[in-house]
Design an enzyme around this catalytic site. Structure first.
Site, PDB file in Angstrom:
ATOM      1  N   ARG A 100      30.948  67.276 -18.562  1.00 44.65           N
ATOM      2  CA  ARG A 100      30.602  68.024 -19.775  1.00 44.65           C
ATOM      3  C   ARG A 100      31.235  69.418 -19.766  1.00 44.65           C
ATOM      4  NH1 ARG A 100      24.412  69.281 -20.868  1.00 44.65           N
ATOM      5  NH2 ARG A 100      24.204  67.016 -20.796  1.00 44.65           N
ATOM      6  N   ARG A 107      38.625  73.418 -23.142  1.00 44.47           N
ATOM      7  CA  ARG A 107      38.714  71.970 -22.984  1.00 44.47           C
ATOM      8  C   ARG A 107      39.767  71.589 -21.942  1.00 44.47           C
ATOM      9  NH1 ARG A 107      37.719  72.957 -28.447  1.00 44.47           N
ATOM     10  NH2 ARG A 107      35.936  71.846 -29.313  1.00 44.47           N
ATOM     11  N   ASN A 139      36.712  65.124 -23.682  1.00 40.29           N
ATOM     12  CA  ASN A 139      37.611  66.285 -23.711  1.00 40.29           C
ATOM     13  C   ASN A 139      38.270  66.566 -22.364  1.00 40.29           C
ATOM     14  OD1 ASN A 139      37.672  67.322 -26.384  1.00 40.29           O
ATOM     15  ND2 ASN A 139      35.552  67.981 -26.168  1.00 40.29           N
ATOM     16  N   ARG A 170      34.644  70.509 -39.929  1.00 41.46           N
ATOM     17  CA  ARG A 170      34.088  71.865 -39.811  1.00 41.46           C
ATOM     18  C   ARG A 170      34.791  72.815 -40.780  1.00 41.46           C
ATOM     19  NH1 ARG A 170      34.141  71.529 -33.225  1.00 41.46           N
ATOM     20  NH2 ARG A 170      31.940  71.044 -32.904  1.00 41.46           N
ATOM     21  N   HIS A 194      42.927  69.400 -30.606  1.00 37.80           N
ATOM     22  CA  HIS A 194      41.495  69.555 -30.865  1.00 37.80           C
ATOM     23  C   HIS A 194      41.019  70.689 -29.970  1.00 37.80           C
ATOM     24  CE1 HIS A 194      37.246  68.978 -31.258  1.00 37.80           C
ATOM     25  NE2 HIS A 194      37.104  68.533 -30.021  1.00 37.80           N
ATOM     26  N   THR A 249      27.447  69.967 -27.670  1.00 33.46           N
ATOM     27  CA  THR A 249      27.598  69.512 -29.058  1.00 33.46           C
ATOM     28  C   THR A 249      27.337  68.010 -29.078  1.00 33.46           C
ATOM     29  OG1 THR A 249      29.969  69.069 -28.833  1.00 33.46           O
ATOM     30  CG2 THR A 249      29.342  71.273 -29.583  1.00 33.46           C
TER      31      THR A 249
END
Length: 333
Positions: A100, A107, A139, A170, A194, A249
């Site tokens: 995580r 990332r 990620n 977003r 991303h 998230t």
């Protein structure tokens, strides 16, 4: 003596066993994986959902929790196991497993930790579902989509990264907030990586076909008195902000994943900004995966839309590619 079931039901014909037609597997039952699983179930996209994770107790608990809601769902079969045989014959496999992202961590810092996890996951997926479409969410998604492509041996159309589908969502939400219009009526694309070096295509931002840049030529630049550039900055910062506030998230990315699965499973030929091999496009010379507008259907990623980018936008995209390649070439696959 006849059982209660035998007394209740009279068989008319013998049922022929049939495999699933729209089976979806979610690898990783963390916050993102479960948000994706719930979003997929609530959209009625699959006739069988499989969950896989190495943490057996959590896996069993999450599966039971979903199974107990079967009355409220139209997916009649929800299965879970740490053994990948449970994933057999999946149409789409969503990969969310991995370390995580921590507060303040980029990332790209996650990369080698997750590459090592993928070395175990990807071959097992392909062993049981050689004809699946891989949807990578872990990620850093662009690099890990490249890793999944290399490890799987699948053609490029069947390895897709969730990419900037969420970044664009977003962007459209924040654009809508600024204009007082629903996000579905605000059109704009965020492409490239991303994450931190994503590229907002200001030249394409419009409402009802009306270009905002035609109304405000400084849109998205430092000279813009309305500071539209801050909209994209908020897109980049938003994941970090959410992680800071709640620790991770989950919901928006889960809904984004279900959105992509719907386009694939329903053969919608819908256009999404997702991560694909972009070598040879927009001046990119490296073998990297970045998000560009792509058409998704039953065969995965069927087409790429040729964007008209301004020189500065293309320059940013190339810079994104170089950033990713700088990390990618150091990876041990």
């Amino acid at each position: 003596m006849a059982s209660t079931k035998e007394k209740l039901i009279a068989h008319v014909s013998k049922e022929q066993p049939a495999g699933p037609t729209n089976k979806v597997t979610v690898v990783g039952v963390g916050m993102v994986g479960m948000a994706a699983a719930v979003s997929i179930l609530l959209k009625d996209l699959t006739d069988e959902l499989a969950l896989v994770d190495v943490m057996e107790d959590k896996l069993k608990g999450e599966a039971m929790d979903l199974q107990h809601g079967s009355l409220f769902l139209k997916t009649h079969k929800i299965v879970a196991d740490k053994d990948y045989s449970v994933t057999a014959n999946s149409k789409v496999v969503v990969v969310t497993a991995g370390a995580r992202q921590q507060e303040g961590e980029s990332r790209l810092n996650l990369v080698q930790r997750n590459v090592n996890i993928f070395k175990f996951i990807i071959p097992n997926i392909i062993k049981y579902s050689p004809n699946c479409i891989l949807l990578v969410v872990s990620n850093p998604v662009d690099i890990l989509t490249y890793v999944a492509w290399k490890l799987s041996g699948l053609p490029r159309n069947r390895v897709i990264g969730s990419g900037t589908n969420l970044d664009s969502a977003r962007f459209r939400y924040l654009m809508g907030e600024k204009l007082g219009i629903h996000p579905s009526s605000c059109h704009g694309w965020v492409v490239g990586e991303h994450g931190d070096s994503s590229v907002p295509v200001w030249s394409g931002v419009n409402v009802a076909g009306v270009s905002l840049q035609a109304l405000n030529p400084d849109l998205g630049t430092d000279k813009d008195k309305e500071d539209w550039k801050s909209v994209h900055k908020m897109v980049v910062d938003s994941a970090y902000e959410v992680i800071k506030l709640k620790g991770y998230t989950s919901w928006a990315i889960g809904m984004s994943v279900a959105d992509l699965c719907e386009s694939i499973l329903k053969n919608m030929h819908k256009c999404h900004p997702v991560s694909t091999l972009v070598k040879g496009m927009h001046g990119v010379n490296e073998e990297v995966f970045l998000s560009v507008p792509c058409i998704l259907g039953n065969n995965g990623l069927t087409d790429v839309v040729h964007m008209t980018l301004k020189p500065e936008e293309e320059k940013q995209l190339v810079k994104s590619a170089e950033t990713l390649w700088g990390v990618q070439k150091e990876l041990t696959l």
